[in-house]
Design a protein around this motif. Structure first.
Motif, PDB file in Angstrom:
ATOM      1  N   ILE A 125     -13.906  45.822  36.221  1.00 27.28           N
ATOM      2  CA  ILE A 125     -12.607  45.729  35.695  1.00 27.28           C
ATOM      3  C   ILE A 125     -12.609  46.559  34.388  1.00 27.28           C
ATOM      4  O   ILE A 125     -12.081  47.454  33.219  1.00 27.28           O
ATOM      5  N   GLU A 170       1.806  40.492  37.659  1.00 27.94           N
ATOM      6  CA  GLU A 170       0.220  40.349  37.125  1.00 27.94           C
ATOM      7  C   GLU A 170       0.220  38.757  37.508  1.00 27.94           C
ATOM      8  O   GLU A 170      -1.262  38.779  37.794  1.00 27.94           O
ATOM      9  N   SER A 207     -10.581  40.438  31.897  1.00 29.60           N
ATOM     10  CA  SER A 207      -9.150  40.304  32.491  1.00 29.60           C
ATOM     11  C   SER A 207      -8.845  39.006  32.529  1.00 29.60           C
ATOM     12  O   SER A 207      -9.852  37.980  33.055  1.00 29.60           O
ATOM     13  N   THR A 251      -5.611  48.108  40.744  1.00 25.65           N
ATOM     14  CA  THR A 251      -6.249  47.895  39.924  1.00 25.65           C
ATOM     15  C   THR A 251      -6.175  49.661  39.235  1.00 25.65           C
ATOM     16  O   THR A 251      -6.021  49.974  38.599  1.00 25.65           O
ATOM     17  N   ASP A 281     -13.186  43.372  40.581  1.00 27.81           N
ATOM     18  CA  ASP A 281     -12.974  42.534  40.117  1.00 27.81           C
ATOM     19  C   ASP A 281     -13.928  42.805  38.847  1.00 27.81           C
ATOM     20  O   ASP A 281     -13.418  42.629  37.382  1.00 27.81           O
TER      21      ASP A 281
END
Length: 587
Positions: free
Chosen positions: A171, A76, A252, A350, A168
């Motif tokens: 998410i 991560e 995120s 993802t 992104d």
């Protein structure tokens, strides 16, 4: 005497560092992306590879990783550093220019593909909520793999970047949506989503305002100390602090990392930060890829080969076609749309997160989640192969220009320039200035299209193929000029050209005197070291500026250049130098 036991985490770190030390140079030697190498290493040393044999052979525990969950935090962190690096390459102005693509093309791509996959899975018997979760999960594409392959400055890279940025951003909303669709959730999911959105928006606004004032001062202070360690510490402080800030409010952490990169990109220190973070980004990305390889169970794949293969092919085909069609509708040229569609076809890291969220919300069964996790892992593994396939298909969809399209007499002698980058363009400009016919060849279709718009005489082709150069009239060419920067490729081309055309003048670009000597040994007529030419130009400018007349300066520069060339030729030890045609290329 008792020996201290090595902790499992330390063992894992040693395995990863050892893998990086083997994979990166080995695959670089064969000009293959190390992405595949890291995934294969994960497959080999993971719990489904040699790791399953540690009970029989205890010594294997020293070179395997049996618990992939220990590596997840590092994986991560690798994605966080990757998004930080992407932010450093961008700027707010460039991001603003991409806004229509991000919220237009990006939104269409995610929603259309997600809806089509959900509809198809519903027809196969999946309940609509689970089908929606699976469709959205598989619609994501891999930021970690696609952007390092495509870059961000090519038409393919810009199109991919716009779609990946929107993904992104989406998410967190997607994960909250799946939570809201859970059977026992009620309205908590929707209220949680709204709460996260306003808190996240506030934190992002504070970061953008404070960053513009604080970051230049922070890095200026670090720069004054002239300590690389302090500069690295400041960089890590910024990226980790920004990631934690967005993670605390429910967004995120990669959103915070991206914003941190964008803010630093606006300062004068972004080049130094980018260089100092590069090794950490590459190693952390390698950890992530190894964890992907660990999730691939060869036995399970073999037992369900037909179903898994059908699912992989179906997902890749649907995503490639839809993405390509959307790009064409938005005005992209056929080659760009085709290559981007195929490159973006595989699922994403993802996807694994969204699949886990759908399973925890009881929208899909654990067995279903595991099946699609394997499909995702395979899709990630083949991403580099999709990139190569995309380039090949794009060339067939959008054929290269021919010599007939260049104008003039195609049978007339032309100087052949191999490579149309910065050096190749300058050579072409000088040939044009002196009314010398030329044709340039390059294997980058986007570069060729741009060069032709700017008036260069250029064709697309792979110069390593003899037929490609022969079509350019190499047997009639006054000379061939190699401008590529690849050390091994230049030598290989010189050898092939010299074997096929013993009398052809071959002028080649070299990195330094050692590379030039190797090119002379391979058969080059003239090899021009960049380091030598920069030194001579510097000397010429200095002599003229201090008052030495231009004539004697130019004469001495030519004399020194000839002296160095003779010395390099001697170092090249040409025992059987071929007889060359008289050429003015060296004058």
């Amino acid at each position: 005497m008792h020996h201290a036991e090595i902790s499992p985490l330390m063992m894992d770190a040693l395995v990863i560092l050892g893998a990086a030390g083997i994979v990166i140079p080995l695959f670089a030697r064969f000009r293959v992306t190390p992405i595949i190498g890291f995934i294969l290493v994960g497959l080999l040393v993971g719990p489904y590879g040699l790791g399953r044999m540690t009970f029989e052979y205890e010594w294997l525990s020293y070179i395997t990783i049996t618990d992939p969950e220990r590596l997840e935090p590092f994986a991560e962190f690798g994605i966080v550093l990757l998004l930080f690096a992407i932010g450093l390459e961008l700027s707010f102005n460039r991001l603003w220019q991409l806004r229509k693509l991000v919220f237009g093309l990006g939104a269409l791509e995610l929603l259309v593909i997600g809806a089509l996959l959900a509809a198809f899975l519903s027809m196969l018997g999946q309940f609509w909520t689970g089908a929606l979760g699976l469709g959205l999960a598989l619609a994501f594409s891999s930021t970690a793999l696609v952007l390092p392959i495509s870059g961000t400055n090519t038409p393919v890279g810009r199109a991919a970047l716009s779609m990946l940025l929107f993904e992104d951003i989406m998410i967190v909303p997607v994960i909250f949506l799946l939570g809201a669709l859970a059977p026992n959730t009620g309205g908590d999911g929707w209220s949680g989503l709204l709460d996260t959105l306003w808190k996240g928006g506030l934190v992002v606004a504070i970061m953008m305002v404070a960053g513009r004032f604080l970051l230049p001062r922070l890095f200026a202070q670090a720069a004054r100390t002239k300590s690389p360690e302090l500069f690295l510490a400041a960089s890590l402080l910024v990226v980790i602090g920004a990631s934690l800030a967005t993670a605390i409010v429910g967004l995120s952490p990669i959103v915070g990392a991206l914003i941190a990169g964008l803010l630093i990109a606006e300062t004068e220190y972004h080049t130094e930060v980018e260089g100092i973070m590069e090794p950490f980004k590459g190693l952390a990305l390698g950890v992530f890829l190894i964890t992907i390889g660990m999730g691939i169970d060869i036995e399970t794949i073999w037992d369900n080969l037909w179903m898994i293969a059908s699912a992989v092919i179906g997902v890749l085909t649907l995503k490639a076609v839809v993405t390509g069609v959307l790009l064409r509708l938005m005005g992209a040229r056929p080659a760009t749309a085709t290559e981007t569609g195929i490159l973006m076809a595989s699922p994403s890291e993802t996807s694994l997160i969204v699949l886990a969220a759908a399973a925890s919300a009881m929208l899909i069964q654990p067995g279903t989640a595991q099946f699609w996790q394997i499909v995702t892992a395979i899709g990630l593994t083949v991403t580099p192969l999709l990139a190569m396939l995309g380039k090949r298909v794009a060339r067939s969809v959008d054929p290269a220009p021919t010599l007939d399209e260049l104008g003039g007499d195609e049978n007339a002698p032309r100087v052949v320039i191999v490579g149309l980058g910065r050096v190749g363009r300058l050579v072409a400009q000088m040939l044009q200035k002196h009314d010398r016919a030329y044709v340039a060849i390059d294997s980058d279709p986007d570069l060729i299209e741009q060069a032709r718009r700017e008036g260069y005489y250029a064709v697309f082709g792979n110069a390593l193929r003899e037929d490609a150069l022969d079509k350019l009239g190499l047997d009639r060419a006054p000379a061939v000029i190699l401008t590529m920067d690849e050390h091994v490729l230049a030598q290989r081309m010189v050898r092939k050209l010299r074997a096929a055309h013993p009398e052809l003048p071959i002028i080649a670009r070299a990195r330094d005197s050692f590379h030039a000597a190797e090119l002379y040994r391979s058969g080059a007529s003239t090899a021009v070291p960049e380091t030598l030419e920069s030194s001579l130009q510097l000397s010429e400018a200095a002599l003229v500026d201090i008052g030495v007349p231009m004539g004697p300066v130019i004469a001495s520069i030519h004399e020194k250049r000839d002296e160095f060339r003779d010395q390099i030729r001697e170092e090249g030890a040409l025992e059987h130098k071929p007889k060359l045609r008289t050429s003015t290329a060296e004058s």
